[in-house]
Design a protein around this motif. Structure first.
Motif, PDB file in Angstrom:
ATOM      1  N   LYS A   1     -21.396  33.068   9.172  1.00 25.77           N
ATOM      2  CA  LYS A   1     -22.389  33.769   9.986  1.00 25.77           C
ATOM      3  C   LYS A   1     -22.649  33.054  11.303  1.00 25.77           C
ATOM      4  CE  LYS A   1     -24.932  36.230   6.445  1.00 25.77           C
ATOM      5  NZ  LYS A   1     -26.204  36.361   5.738  1.00 25.77           N
ATOM      6  N   GLN A   2     -22.564  31.731  11.299  1.00 28.85           N
ATOM      7  CA  GLN A   2     -22.796  30.962  12.523  1.00 28.85           C
ATOM      8  C   GLN A   2     -21.586  30.986  13.441  1.00 28.85           C
ATOM      9  OE1 GLN A   2     -23.897  27.024  11.268  1.00 28.85           O
ATOM     10  NE2 GLN A   2     -25.773  27.710  10.289  1.00 28.85           N
ATOM     11  N   GLY A   3     -20.468  31.573  12.987  1.00 32.60           N
ATOM     12  CA  GLY A   3     -19.280  31.657  13.815  1.00 32.60           C
ATOM     13  C   GLY A   3     -18.532  30.350  13.945  1.00 32.60           C
ATOM     14  N   GLN A   4     -18.841  29.402  13.076  1.00 38.07           N
ATOM     15  CA  GLN A   4     -18.218  28.083  13.168  1.00 38.07           C
ATOM     16  C   GLN A   4     -16.992  27.958  12.284  1.00 38.07           C
ATOM     17  OE1 GLN A   4     -19.322  25.816  15.397  1.00 38.07           O
ATOM     18  NE2 GLN A   4     -20.709  27.429  16.002  1.00 38.07           N
ATOM     19  N   ALA A   5     -16.720  28.954  11.462  1.00 42.69           N
ATOM     20  CA  ALA A   5     -15.631  28.807  10.501  1.00 42.69           C
ATOM     21  C   ALA A   5     -14.332  29.428  11.003  1.00 42.69           C
ATOM     22  CB  ALA A   5     -16.032  29.435   9.165  1.00 42.69           C
ATOM     23  N   ARG A   6     -14.312  29.846  12.257  1.00 41.68           N
ATOM     24  CA  ARG A   6     -13.083  30.436  12.775  1.00 41.68           C
ATOM     25  C   ARG A   6     -11.968  29.412  12.780  1.00 41.68           C
ATOM     26  NH1 ARG A   6     -15.432  31.757  17.825  1.00 41.68           N
ATOM     27  NH2 ARG A   6     -17.423  32.456  17.103  1.00 41.68           N
ATOM     28  N   VAL A   7     -10.876  29.769  12.177  1.00 39.90           N
ATOM     29  CA  VAL A   7      -9.702  28.894  12.147  1.00 39.90           C
ATOM     30  C   VAL A   7      -8.752  29.402  13.218  1.00 39.90           C
ATOM     31  CG1 VAL A   7      -7.761  28.110  10.751  1.00 39.90           C
ATOM     32  CG2 VAL A   7      -9.999  28.482   9.694  1.00 39.90           C
ATOM     33  N   PRO A   8      -8.297  28.524  14.097  1.00 41.49           N
ATOM     34  CA  PRO A   8      -7.374  29.002  15.121  1.00 41.49           C
ATOM     35  C   PRO A   8      -6.144  29.629  14.472  1.00 41.49           C
ATOM     36  CG  PRO A   8      -7.858  26.650  15.398  1.00 41.49           C
ATOM     37  CD  PRO A   8      -8.532  27.110  14.157  1.00 41.49           C
ATOM     38  N   GLN A   9      -5.809  30.808  14.936  1.00 41.80           N
ATOM     39  CA  GLN A   9      -4.650  31.520  14.396  1.00 41.80           C
ATOM     40  C   GLN A   9      -3.393  31.075  15.123  1.00 41.80           C
ATOM     41  OE1 GLN A   9      -4.658  33.764  11.819  1.00 41.80           O
ATOM     42  NE2 GLN A   9      -6.792  33.233  11.533  1.00 41.80           N
ATOM     43  N   THR A  10      -2.392  30.712  14.370  1.00 41.00           N
ATOM     44  CA  THR A  10      -1.105  30.388  14.982  1.00 41.00           C
ATOM     45  C   THR A  10      -0.241  31.629  14.862  1.00 41.00           C
ATOM     46  OG1 THR A  10      -0.313  29.509  12.903  1.00 41.00           O
ATOM     47  CG2 THR A  10      -1.211  27.928  14.460  1.00 41.00           C
ATOM     48  N   PRO A  11       0.400  32.000  15.947  1.00 38.20           N
ATOM     49  CA  PRO A  11       1.210  33.218  15.857  1.00 38.20           C
ATOM     50  C   PRO A  11       2.310  33.046  14.815  1.00 38.20           C
ATOM     51  CG  PRO A  11       1.592  32.052  17.939  1.00 38.20           C
ATOM     52  CD  PRO A  11       0.507  31.333  17.218  1.00 38.20           C
ATOM     53  N   SER A  12       2.442  34.053  13.978  1.00 30.81           N
ATOM     54  CA  SER A  12       3.491  33.959  12.965  1.00 30.81           C
ATOM     55  C   SER A  12       4.800  34.451  13.570  1.00 30.81           C
ATOM     56  CB  SER A  12       3.120  34.779  11.733  1.00 30.81           C
ATOM     57  OG  SER A  12       2.935  36.121  12.108  1.00 30.81           O
ATOM     58  N   LEU A  13       5.848  33.790  13.196  1.00 33.89           N
ATOM     59  CA  LEU A  13       7.159  34.188  13.678  1.00 33.89           C
ATOM     60  C   LEU A  13       7.568  35.462  12.961  1.00 33.89           C
ATOM     61  CD1 LEU A  13       8.894  30.709  13.651  1.00 33.89           C
ATOM     62  CD2 LEU A  13       8.028  31.956  15.625  1.00 33.89           C
ATOM     63  N   PRO A  14       8.190  36.389  13.692  1.00 32.82           N
ATOM     64  CA  PRO A  14       8.613  37.618  13.022  1.00 32.82           C
ATOM     65  C   PRO A  14       9.637  37.297  11.936  1.00 32.82           C
ATOM     66  CG  PRO A  14       9.461  37.526  15.273  1.00 32.82           C
ATOM     67  CD  PRO A  14       8.569  36.348  15.083  1.00 32.82           C
ATOM     68  N   ARG A  15       9.551  38.055  10.872  1.00 32.46           N
ATOM     69  CA  ARG A  15      10.493  37.882   9.776  1.00 32.46           C
ATOM     70  C   ARG A  15      11.877  38.262  10.273  1.00 32.46           C
ATOM     71  NH1 ARG A  15      12.954  40.908   5.708  1.00 32.46           N
ATOM     72  NH2 ARG A  15      12.136  42.874   6.463  1.00 32.46           N
ATOM     73  N   LYS A  16      12.852  37.450   9.942  1.00 31.90           N
ATOM     74  CA  LYS A  16      14.231  37.735  10.355  1.00 31.90           C
ATOM     75  C   LYS A  16      14.720  38.945   9.570  1.00 31.90           C
ATOM     76  CE  LYS A  16      18.682  35.770  11.023  1.00 31.90           C
ATOM     77  NZ  LYS A  16      19.223  35.015  12.060  1.00 31.90           N
ATOM     78  N   VAL A  17      15.221  39.907  10.301  1.00 34.77           N
ATOM     79  CA  VAL A  17      15.697  41.132   9.686  1.00 34.77           C
ATOM     80  C   VAL A  17      17.206  41.020   9.482  1.00 34.77           C
ATOM     81  CG1 VAL A  17      15.893  43.637   9.945  1.00 34.77           C
ATOM     82  CG2 VAL A  17      13.901  42.438  10.861  1.00 34.77           C
ATOM     83  N   GLY A  18      17.637  41.262   8.270  1.00 32.90           N
ATOM     84  CA  GLY A  18      19.070  41.239   7.961  1.00 32.90           C
ATOM     85  C   GLY A  18      19.769  42.497   8.463  1.00 32.90           C
ATOM     86  N   ARG A  19      21.047  42.431   8.714  1.00 31.49           N
ATOM     87  CA  ARG A  19      21.811  43.562   9.252  1.00 31.49           C
ATOM     88  C   ARG A  19      21.722  44.798   8.353  1.00 31.49           C
ATOM     89  NH1 ARG A  19      25.699  43.892  12.612  1.00 31.49           N
ATOM     90  NH2 ARG A  19      27.303  44.675  11.192  1.00 31.49           N
ATOM     91  N   ASN A  20      21.662  44.592   7.031  1.00 30.68           N
ATOM     92  CA  ASN A  20      21.626  45.726   6.113  1.00 30.68           C
ATOM     93  C   ASN A  20      20.217  46.096   5.645  1.00 30.68           C
ATOM     94  OD1 ASN A  20      24.425  46.335   6.015  1.00 30.68           O
ATOM     95  ND2 ASN A  20      24.727  44.482   4.797  1.00 30.68           N
ATOM     96  N   ASP A  21      19.173  45.399   6.204  1.00 25.51           N
ATOM     97  CA  ASP A  21      17.777  45.713   5.862  1.00 25.51           C
ATOM     98  C   ASP A  21      17.351  46.991   6.576  1.00 25.51           C
ATOM     99  OD1 ASP A  21      17.607  43.420   4.357  1.00 25.51           O
ATOM    100  OD2 ASP A  21      16.551  42.257   5.896  1.00 25.51           O
ATOM    101  N   PRO A  22      16.306  47.660   6.038  1.00 25.04           N
ATOM    102  CA  PRO A  22      15.782  48.823   6.772  1.00 25.04           C
ATOM    103  C   PRO A  22      15.244  48.365   8.130  1.00 25.04           C
ATOM    104  CG  PRO A  22      14.876  48.713   4.548  1.00 25.04           C
ATOM    105  CD  PRO A  22      15.640  47.452   4.778  1.00 25.04           C
ATOM    106  N   CYS A  23      15.431  49.177   9.124  1.00 26.93           N
ATOM    107  CA  CYS A  23      14.995  48.833  10.481  1.00 26.93           C
ATOM    108  C   CYS A  23      13.467  48.796  10.533  1.00 26.93           C
ATOM    109  CB  CYS A  23      15.533  49.847  11.483  1.00 26.93           C
ATOM    110  SG  CYS A  23      15.250  49.319  13.193  1.00 26.93           S
ATOM    111  N   PRO A  24      12.867  47.715  11.142  1.00 26.35           N
ATOM    112  CA  PRO A  24      11.410  47.610  11.210  1.00 26.35           C
ATOM    113  C   PRO A  24      10.759  48.690  12.066  1.00 26.35           C
ATOM    114  CG  PRO A  24      12.463  45.731  12.317  1.00 26.35           C
ATOM    115  CD  PRO A  24      13.539  46.562  11.694  1.00 26.35           C
ATOM    116  N   CYS A  25      11.531  49.462  12.820  1.00 27.67           N
ATOM    117  CA  CYS A  25      10.925  50.505  13.654  1.00 27.67           C
ATOM    118  C   CYS A  25      10.469  51.697  12.835  1.00 27.67           C
ATOM    119  CB  CYS A  25      11.899  50.954  14.754  1.00 27.67           C
ATOM    120  SG  CYS A  25      13.237  52.022  14.160  1.00 27.67           S
TER     121      CYS A  25
END
Length: 193
Positions: A157-181
């Motif tokens: 509630k005091q806003g002190q517990a915010r943890v800095p977010q580190t950007p997550s790396l996109p999951r590597k998509v395999g050639r035969n995986d469904p396209c993320p689009c």
């Protein structure tokens, strides 16, 4: 009339996993016989090292405290400890003065073994009567306690517990995986061309 809150803070110059303070213990006294909080010498209190334990239901004193304060048992009790179940021990009635003149004039405590250098284990019977906070910032542990409790401490509630977010790396998509689009095609036949 509500009592004026009293507090103390102990700062350790490192991160610690045990919270220690000096406390004074004497035979129990009647608070009404004092107009201001008594000093340790006013009640014949002796100084001991205490350790704070939120996992302990009640406060525990060592044989050294009993001997030096001349305490007399008031009853027996069966208790469970970290290492034993259903242990028969003696019960005492004491007064405790915490740092900064926080006085608990009449407290039921039990005799027990306390690991390490401490002679007193402060349990939830005291901790639950106040506000208890431990922070670990910049390589130091800061422990603060006040009685009586005057507010809920809520870091969210005091806003002190915010943890800095580190950007997550996109999951590597395999050639035969469904396209993320979301086209439903294989990645190699869609966005992976």
């Amino acid at each position: 009339m509500q009592r004026q809150p009293l507090a103390f803070t102990t700062t350790y110059n490192r991160i610690t996993n045990a919270l220690f303070n000096d406390v004074y213990i004497s035979q129990a006294f009647n608070r009404s016989s004092f107009t201001t909080p008594p000093r340790p010498e006013d009640i014949g209190a002796k100084k001991f090292i205490s350790i704070w334990d939120t996992g302990a239901t009640g406060t525990v004193i060592s044989q050294k405290v009993i001997d030096e304060c001349g305490l007399k048992p008031i009853s027996l009790a069966r208790v469970n400890t970290a290492s034993q179940k259903d242990v028969l021990t003696t019960v005492y009635f004491v007064s405790i003065i915490l740092p900064n003149k926080i006085v608990i004039p009449q407290l039921r405590v039990i005799k027990g073994s306390i690991a390490g250098d401490a002679d007193v284990l402060i349990g939830m019977d005291i901790i639950s009567n106040g506000d208890f906070a431990v922070t670990n910032c910049e390589g130091k542990t800061v422990f603060s306690f006040r009685m009586p409790s005057i507010e809920a401490i809520d870091y969210v509630k005091q806003g002190q517990a915010r943890v800095p977010q580190t950007p997550s790396l996109p999951r590597k998509v395999g050639r035969n995986d469904p396209c993320p689009c979301g086209s439903g095609k294989k990645y190699k036949k869609c966005c992976g061309k």
